[in-house]
Design an enzyme around this catalytic site. Structure first.
Site, PDB file in Angstrom:
ATOM      1  N   GLY A  20      72.294  16.339  59.288  1.00  0.00           N
ATOM      2  CA  GLY A  20      73.283  15.436  58.694  1.00  0.00           C
ATOM      3  C   GLY A  20      73.528  15.736  57.233  1.00  0.00           C
ATOM      4  O   GLY A  20      73.236  16.836  56.758  1.00  0.00           O
ATOM      5  N   HIS A  48      78.217  19.009  54.910  1.00  0.00           N
ATOM      6  CA  HIS A  48      79.061  19.569  53.852  1.00  0.00           C
ATOM      7  C   HIS A  48      79.888  20.696  54.472  1.00  0.00           C
ATOM      8  O   HIS A  48      79.788  20.960  55.690  1.00  0.00           O
ATOM      9  CB  HIS A  48      78.207  20.045  52.677  1.00  0.00           C
ATOM     10  N   ALA A  49      80.648  21.384  53.616  1.00  0.00           N
ATOM     11  CA  ALA A  49      81.572  22.401  54.140  1.00  0.00           C
ATOM     12  C   ALA A  49      80.846  23.527  54.880  1.00  0.00           C
ATOM     13  O   ALA A  49      81.434  24.168  55.757  1.00  0.00           O
ATOM     14  CB  ALA A  49      82.410  22.959  52.994  1.00  0.00           C
ATOM     15  N   HIS A  91      78.260  23.104  56.949  1.00  0.00           N
ATOM     16  CA  HIS A  91      78.122  22.620  58.335  1.00  0.00           C
ATOM     17  C   HIS A  91      79.468  22.687  59.059  1.00  0.00           C
ATOM     18  O   HIS A  91      79.542  23.060  60.236  1.00  0.00           O
ATOM     19  CB  HIS A  91      77.654  21.160  58.353  1.00  0.00           C
ATOM     20  N   GLN A 127      73.391  31.289  57.619  1.00  0.00           N
ATOM     21  CA  GLN A 127      72.632  32.413  57.036  1.00  0.00           C
ATOM     22  C   GLN A 127      71.856  31.978  55.780  1.00  0.00           C
ATOM     23  O   GLN A 127      70.945  32.653  55.346  1.00  0.00           O
ATOM     24  CB  GLN A 127      73.627  33.549  56.721  1.00  0.00           C
ATOM     25  N   LYS A 128      72.227  30.813  55.218  1.00  0.00           N
ATOM     26  CA  LYS A 128      71.520  30.387  53.998  1.00  0.00           C
ATOM     27  C   LYS A 128      70.015  30.222  54.278  1.00  0.00           C
ATOM     28  O   LYS A 128      69.190  30.595  53.476  1.00  0.00           O
ATOM     29  CB  LYS A 128      72.085  29.073  53.456  1.00  0.00           C
ATOM     30  N   ASP A 129      69.702  29.684  55.467  1.00  0.00           N
ATOM     31  CA  ASP A 129      68.292  29.567  55.870  1.00  0.00           C
ATOM     32  C   ASP A 129      67.942  30.831  56.650  1.00  0.00           C
ATOM     33  O   ASP A 129      67.759  30.797  57.874  1.00  0.00           O
ATOM     34  CB  ASP A 129      68.094  28.315  56.720  1.00  0.00           C
ATOM     35  N   SER A 159      74.281  22.988  50.088  1.00  0.00           N
ATOM     36  CA  SER A 159      73.051  22.495  50.701  1.00  0.00           C
ATOM     37  C   SER A 159      73.076  20.978  50.592  1.00  0.00           C
ATOM     38  O   SER A 159      73.557  20.440  49.579  1.00  0.00           O
ATOM     39  CB  SER A 159      71.842  23.038  49.929  1.00  0.00           C
ATOM     40  N   SER A 160      72.526  20.306  51.590  1.00  0.00           N
ATOM     41  CA  SER A 160      72.465  18.838  51.512  1.00  0.00           C
ATOM     42  C   SER A 160      71.616  18.420  50.317  1.00  0.00           C
ATOM     43  O   SER A 160      71.796  17.352  49.752  1.00  0.00           O
ATOM     44  CB  SER A 160      71.887  18.261  52.798  1.00  0.00           C
TER      45      SER A 160
HETATM   46  O1  PAF Z   1      68.748  23.807  59.259  1.00  0.00           O
HETATM   47  C1  PAF Z   1      68.534  22.597  59.532  1.00  0.00           C
HETATM   48  O2  PAF Z   1      69.306  21.705  59.161  1.00  0.00           O
HETATM   49  C2  PAF Z   1      67.310  22.210  60.346  1.00  0.00           C
HETATM   50  O3  PAF Z   1      66.209  22.994  60.005  1.00  0.00           O
HETATM   51  C3  PAF Z   1      67.569  22.234  61.860  1.00  0.00           C
HETATM   52  C4  PAF Z   1      67.873  23.643  62.355  1.00  0.00           C
HETATM   53  C5  PAF Z   1      68.705  21.301  62.210  1.00  0.00           C
HETATM   54  C6  PAF Z   1      66.315  21.753  62.605  1.00  0.00           C
HETATM   55  O4  PAF Z   1      65.967  20.461  62.233  1.00  0.00           O
END
Ligand code: PAF
Length: 283
Positions: free
Chosen positions: A33, A36-37, A39, A150-152, A187-188
């Site tokens: 949740g 942001h842009a 997502h 890709q950020k994560d 990022s949130s």
């Molecule tokens: O990247 C995220 O927001 C979280 O790590 C995910 C993949 C939704 C798992 O909780």
């Protein structure tokens, strides 16, 4: 958009999609949740690829360490819901922690050898929580394709490996980092930054750009490129580096000389907010 907060509601919504026949593909965009842009770019990529799209919103307690920001993690649920409605998704799965972990959790999915690299080293247990919840979401939602940012980058590598090792029939799609015009990766957690910290946070991207520039100019030594990044961080002494590493994007093992595609990953504390960013260099 069907909003499901329980597993039985979700199963009914999933069955309805399946009843439309084998061509009715379902994409999953898992999120926590505070959309942001970045997502929304995942949701749009999912819509372009599959007939139906499910988004999950679940602030997953098992991926937060005891001293991390679980209770203060932003949860603007009404706003998130309206954004997803406007994107025309099919299913929003927004369960409570009790729905997902009614008996706590003593069963874990761990990608050994990857889960303790990069963020996993600084945040012990984090990736175990991520791979456990993503496995549960794959089992519950049964998507054919799942979209991750890709950020994560470490998360993406770990989820790809988990999907392969556990034979989940899910294609994993990585989507590009979305940045603010000044370069800050969305990022949130950016919501925690005050205006001064927001300016300081730009050093992450500046350092990565400097590494890209030196790589383009012919530098191939990881040690020298990391030194270039560290020098860039000297321009923002308030920002505390957690790590700067150059690794293989799949195995997350350090790379000494850049002779193939490599991931330059940084994590740093801006005030009390931990931010990550990365670029891929080489081919
Ligand atoms: O990247 C995220 O927001 C979280 O790590 C995910 C993949 C939704 C798992 O909780």
């Amino acid at each position: 958009m069907k909003v499901c907060t329980t597993i039985s509601e979700l199963r009914a919504a999933r069955a309805e999609i399946a009843s439309k026949g084998p061509a009715s593909t379902l994409a999953l965009v898992p999120t926590m949740g505070a959309l942001h842009a970045g997502h929304i770019s995942l949701v749009r990529a999912a819509k372009a690829r599959c007939k139906s799209v499910a988004v999950s919103i679940f602030v997953n307690p098992t991926q937060f360490g005891p001293k991390e920001d679980l209770s203060k993690y932003p949860r603007p649920s009404e706003r998130d819901r309206a954004l997803l409605e406007a994107e025309g998704i099919d299913i929003l799965f927004a369960p409570s922690p009790d729905e997902i972990y009614p008996h706590g959790s003593i069963t874990w999915v761990t990608v050994e050898g990857l889960s303790d690299k990069l963020d996993g080293r600084s945040r012990p247990g984090h990736f175990r929580g991520v791979t456990t919840i993503v496995s549960k979401l794959f089992n519950l939602i049964q998507p054919q394709v799942a979209f991750f940012g890709q950020k994560d980058a470490a998360q993406l590598a770990i989820i790809r490996r988990m999907t392969r090792d556990l034979n989940f029939p899910v294609e994993i799609v990585g989507c590009p980092i979305v940045r603010e015009p000044a370069g800050l990766a969305l990022s949130s957690r950016n919501a925690y930054l005050n205006p001064a910290e927001r300016r300081q946070a730009l050093v992450l991207h500046r350092a990565l750009l400097e590494v890209e520039r030196r790589f383009a100019a012919g530098e191939r030594s990881s040690a020298n490129l990391i030194a270039v990044a560290k020098k860039a961080f000297a321009s923002a002494p308030e920002v505390r580096i957690d790590y700067i590493e150059i690794v293989d994007p799949d195995s997350l093992e350090p790379v000494d000389e850049i002779s193939r595609k490599s991931l330059v990953a940084v994590a740093a504390y801006v005030g009390s907010t931990r931010l990550i960013d990365n670029v891929l260099i080489g081919t």
